[in-house]
Design an enzyme around this catalytic site. Structure first.
Site, short mmCIF file in Angstrom:
data_model
loop_
_atom_site.label_atom_id
_atom_site.label_comp_id
_atom_site.label_asym_id
_atom_site.label_seq_id
_atom_site.Cartn_x
_atom_site.Cartn_y
_atom_site.Cartn_z
N LYS A 23 -7.42 37.07 38.15
CA LYS A 23 -6.29 36.39 38.09
C LYS A 23 -4.58 37.24 38.55
CE LYS A 23 -3.16 35.93 34.37
NZ LYS A 23 -2.43 36.90 33.82
N ASN A 24 -5.33 38.37 37.58
CA ASN A 24 -4.83 39.18 38.02
C ASN A 24 -4.24 40.29 39.46
OD1 ASN A 24 -2.74 38.69 36.10
ND2 ASN A 24 -4.12 40.80 34.80
N ARG A 94 4.53 35.35 33.94
CA ARG A 94 5.76 37.02 34.87
C ARG A 94 4.92 37.28 35.84
NH1 ARG A 94 7.98 40.56 31.90
NH2 ARG A 94 7.35 42.64 32.70
N CYS A 118 3.48 35.72 28.89
CA CYS A 118 2.98 35.43 27.52
C CYS A 118 4.39 37.08 27.20
CB CYS A 118 1.70 36.38 27.54
SG CYS A 118 0.40 35.56 27.34
N ARG A 123 8.94 42.79 27.31
CA ARG A 123 7.93 43.48 28.46
C ARG A 123 9.82 43.43 29.66
NH1 ARG A 123 3.46 39.23 29.89
NH2 ARG A 123 2.70 41.55 31.01
N PRO A 124 10.18 44.89 30.25
CA PRO A 124 11.17 44.86 30.82
C PRO A 124 10.73 44.98 32.39
CG PRO A 124 10.60 47.04 29.22
CD PRO A 124 9.70 46.29 28.88
N ILE A 125 11.87 45.03 32.90
CA ILE A 125 11.20 45.18 33.95
C ILE A 125 12.28 46.14 34.97
CG2 ILE A 125 9.95 43.52 34.84
CD1 ILE A 125 12.22 42.27 36.18
N ASP A 126 12.56 47.54 33.88
CA ASP A 126 13.07 48.56 34.56
C ASP A 126 12.89 49.46 35.81
OD1 ASP A 126 11.88 49.03 32.34
OD2 ASP A 126 13.15 51.18 32.25
N ASP A 306 -6.10 44.02 27.52
CA ASP A 306 -6.47 42.86 27.52
C ASP A 306 -7.27 42.09 26.98
OD1 ASP A 306 -3.42 41.71 29.30
OD2 ASP A 306 -5.12 42.19 31.29
N ILE A 328 -0.54 49.82 24.90
CA ILE A 328 0.79 49.77 26.14
C ILE A 328 1.86 48.38 25.26
CG2 ILE A 328 0.05 48.52 28.60
CD1 ILE A 328 -1.97 50.66 28.11
N ARG A 398 -3.70 29.09 32.13
CA ARG A 398 -2.70 29.57 32.77
C ARG A 398 -3.90 30.48 33.58
NH1 ARG A 398 0.63 32.92 30.94
NH2 ARG A 398 0.61 34.18 32.87
N1 EPU Z 1 6.92 48.87 32.16
C1 EPU Z 1 8.18 49.56 31.23
N2 EPU Z 1 8.55 49.04 32.04
C2 EPU Z 1 8.88 48.07 33.50
C3 EPU Z 1 7.45 47.94 33.65
C4 EPU Z 1 6.94 47.82 32.49
O1 EPU Z 1 8.72 49.71 30.05
O2 EPU Z 1 9.83 47.66 34.32
C5 EPU Z 1 6.20 48.95 30.15
C6 EPU Z 1 5.38 47.57 29.67
O3 EPU Z 1 6.16 47.05 28.95
C7 EPU Z 1 4.56 47.80 29.42
C8 EPU Z 1 3.72 49.06 29.90
O4 EPU Z 1 4.44 49.02 30.88
O5 EPU Z 1 4.00 48.58 27.63
C9 EPU Z 1 2.65 48.41 30.93
O6 EPU Z 1 2.84 47.32 31.66
P1 EPU Z 1 2.78 47.06 33.17
O7 EPU Z 1 4.13 46.93 33.64
O8 EPU Z 1 1.55 47.47 33.10
O9 EPU Z 1 2.35 45.39 33.04
P2 EPU Z 1 2.45 44.49 33.52
O10 EPU Z 1 2.07 44.47 35.23
O11 EPU Z 1 3.82 43.35 33.00
C10 EPU Z 1 -0.02 43.96 33.67
C11 EPU Z 1 -0.87 42.82 33.68
C12 EPU Z 1 -1.12 41.92 31.96
C13 EPU Z 1 -1.67 43.53 31.62
C14 EPU Z 1 -1.00 44.61 32.08
C15 EPU Z 1 -0.98 45.99 31.55
C16 EPU Z 1 -0.35 40.63 35.62
C17 EPU Z 1 0.35 39.77 36.22
N3 EPU Z 1 -0.17 41.52 34.22
O12 EPU Z 1 1.33 43.19 33.09
O13 EPU Z 1 -1.87 41.63 31.97
O14 EPU Z 1 -2.01 43.43 30.53
O15 EPU Z 1 -0.63 44.40 33.63
O16 EPU Z 1 -2.95 46.19 31.91
O17 EPU Z 1 -0.52 41.57 36.18
C18 EPU Z 1 -2.68 39.68 31.00
O18 EPU Z 1 -3.67 39.47 31.56
O19 EPU Z 1 -2.94 38.51 29.54
C19 EPU Z 1 -1.50 40.32 30.86
C20 EPU Z 1 -0.53 40.20 30.46
#
Ligand code: EPU
Length: 420
Positions: A23-24, A94, A118, A123-126, A306, A328, A398
């Site tokens: 999925k991811n 997301r 979720c 879950r910031p995207i900064d 996960d 995480i 999902r």
């Molecule tokens: N973070 C920030 N700023 C950012 C991006 C991330 O502070 O701009 C923080 C997050 O809040 C978190 C950490 O960095 O504490 C790691 O987040 P990451 O960006 O790695 O996660 P993600 O890309 O949003 C993906 C998977 C998640 C999985 C995480 C960690 C996808 C679509 N989602 O999320 O999957 O938990 O990596 O491995 O690929 C799931 O499948 O249930 C799921 C939530």
């Protein structure tokens, strides 16, 4: 009326199951395909709601999407238009944020709503946005939409404060056409990142180092269509491995890459689970008695956040005290509240949970508060006495491809009903 999933617990499982495409990886491969100037064929697509939502977004962008077979899709961006993504569909998942990197990379302009997904705490995207800015883009936010634009994208050196999966992939996509070299330091190393880099390289991109913490991207002028097969879903595989450890007389889990599951497999070995690991499959038989373990979630190759939720359900049946620590998503513990409704003895502590086992579980009404909480409820429901009723099933749909069918084939009593 709304749909619930019901599971009659206590039945031992036996047989084989085949794991679907990741999925991811899929949710990033689909947006990445629009960077090509010709048709991209992707095989191994899981049947999940997130794929349907992404295909709908592609259609808004006038990208042709041909679903050839259940797991086989052709994405043709030849007649694509860079339409503003202000539709509500973007907020359903997301991964819609991968269109930020893809459209910025292709057109130097993107306007879209804030992504959904979720709730696991903030879950910031900064880091994504800082990465785009480092490449020369300007980011503004108004009317719940981001506008990201650049006259010209130029390669840059980007250090990620956190090794974020999403930011790493988004920056790779935004920089494939940028002038010169982009270097991502402290990049995430998840297998899905390698899969996206492989797709982009097949299209003609020049990405090196994916899977390590330094990735370099040398910008190219043009990308073409290609053929790609998705890696197996290590989280779906891990979920079935946990289910097998809980309830299998004997279960064969096919289409896995065992190396992607090392952290989970070594914990299960420590717990006393009987496993035979092959090249691309694992055979598991449940043991009468399990020993508790402690786990701490970490970026890959550490223990996946996960899988923390489904494993917590199994820990309720292990002897002794098990401690789960999240590094995480520190708020990812809603499943513990649901497990306690079923008879578990779990104490929540800051960024962690203490599971005292074993305690018998009883079927009751619970909620899939997020996708992997849903997986934990399924594990618990299969083990519990009586019928478990799981609400908010859409979260499960999902991310798990045909979970009811796969479990039924193994002998589980699982069905859906519409209730008031
Ligand atoms: N973070 C920030 N700023 C950012 C991006 C991330 O502070 O701009 C923080 C997050 O809040 C978190 C950490 O960095 O504490 C790691 O987040 P990451 O960006 O790695 O996660 P993600 O890309 O949003 C993906 C998977 C998640 C999985 C995480 C960690 C996808 C679509 N989602 O999320 O999957 O938990 O990596 O491995 O690929 C799931 O499948 O249930 C799921 C939530």
């Amino acid at each position: 009326m709304h749909e619930v999933m019901k599971i009659e617990g206590g039945h031992l499982l036996e047989g084989e199951v085949t794991i679907s495409g990741a999925k991811n990886a899929t949710v990033a491969l689909i947006p990445a395909a629009v960077l090509a100037n010709g048709p991209v064929t992707i095989v191994g697509i899981p049947q999940i709601a997130d794929v349907k939502a992404l295909a709908d977004i592609l259609r808004i962008l006038k990208v042709e999407v041909i679903e050839v077979a259940d797991d086989h899709i052709i994405i043709d961006p030849t007649k694509m238009e860079n339409v503003d993504l202000d539709d509500d569909i973007v907020t359903k998942l997301r991964a819609s944020y991968y269109f930020m990197g893809a459209l910025l990379g292709k057109y130097g302009y993107v306007r879209m709503k804030m992504p959904g997904g979720c709730y696991l705490g903030p879950r910031p995207i900064d880091l994504h946005l800082k990465g785009f800015e480092a490449l020369g883009a300007k980011v503004t936010y108004d009317k719940a939409c981001y506008t990201i634009q650049a006259k010209k994208l130029k390669g840059a050196k980007i250090f990620l404060d956190i090794a974020s999966v999403g930011a790493t992939i988004n920056i790779m996509m935004a920089s494939v056409y940028a002038e010169g070299r982009t270097t991502i330091e402290n990049a995430a190393k998840e297998p899905e990142i390698i899969d996206i880099a492989t797709l982009l390289n097949k299209m003609g991109a020049r990405i090196r180092g994916a899977g390590t913490n330094v990735i370099t991207i040398d910008g190219v002028k043009s990308l073409s269509g290609c053929f790609h097969e998705i890696i197996p879903d290590r989280i779906e595989a891990g979920t079935f491995i946990v289910i097998a450890a809980a309830m299998a007389k004997r279960m064969v889990i096919n289409n896995i890459i065992p190396q992607h599951l090392d952290a989970l497999l070594s914990k299960l070995k420590e717990m006393g689970v009987n496993m035979e690991v092959g090249i691309d499959r694992v055979v598991i038989e449940r043991s009468e008695s399990l020993k508790s373990v402690d786990i701490t979630t970490r970026p890959y190759p550490g223990f996946a956040t996960d899988l923390q939720q489904p494993l917590t359900a199994l820990l309720t049946q292990a002897n002794g005290e098990g401690r789960v620590t999240e590094t995480i998503y520190i708020e990812r513990f809603k499943h513990c509240i649901e497990l306690n409704k079923m008879g578990a003895d779990i104490d929540l502590i800051p960024a962690g949970a203490i599971i005292n086992g074993p305690t018998p579980l009883y079927g009751t009404k619970v909620s899939a508060t997020d996708l992997r909480c849903g997986a934990a409820m399924i594990v618990a429901g299969l083990m519990a006495e009586g019928v478990t009723e799981i609400d908010n099933v859409y979260h499960i749909d999902r991310g798990y491809s045909e979970i009811d069918r796969k479990l039924s084939m193994l002998g589980a009593k699982i069905w859906r009903e519409n209730v008031d």
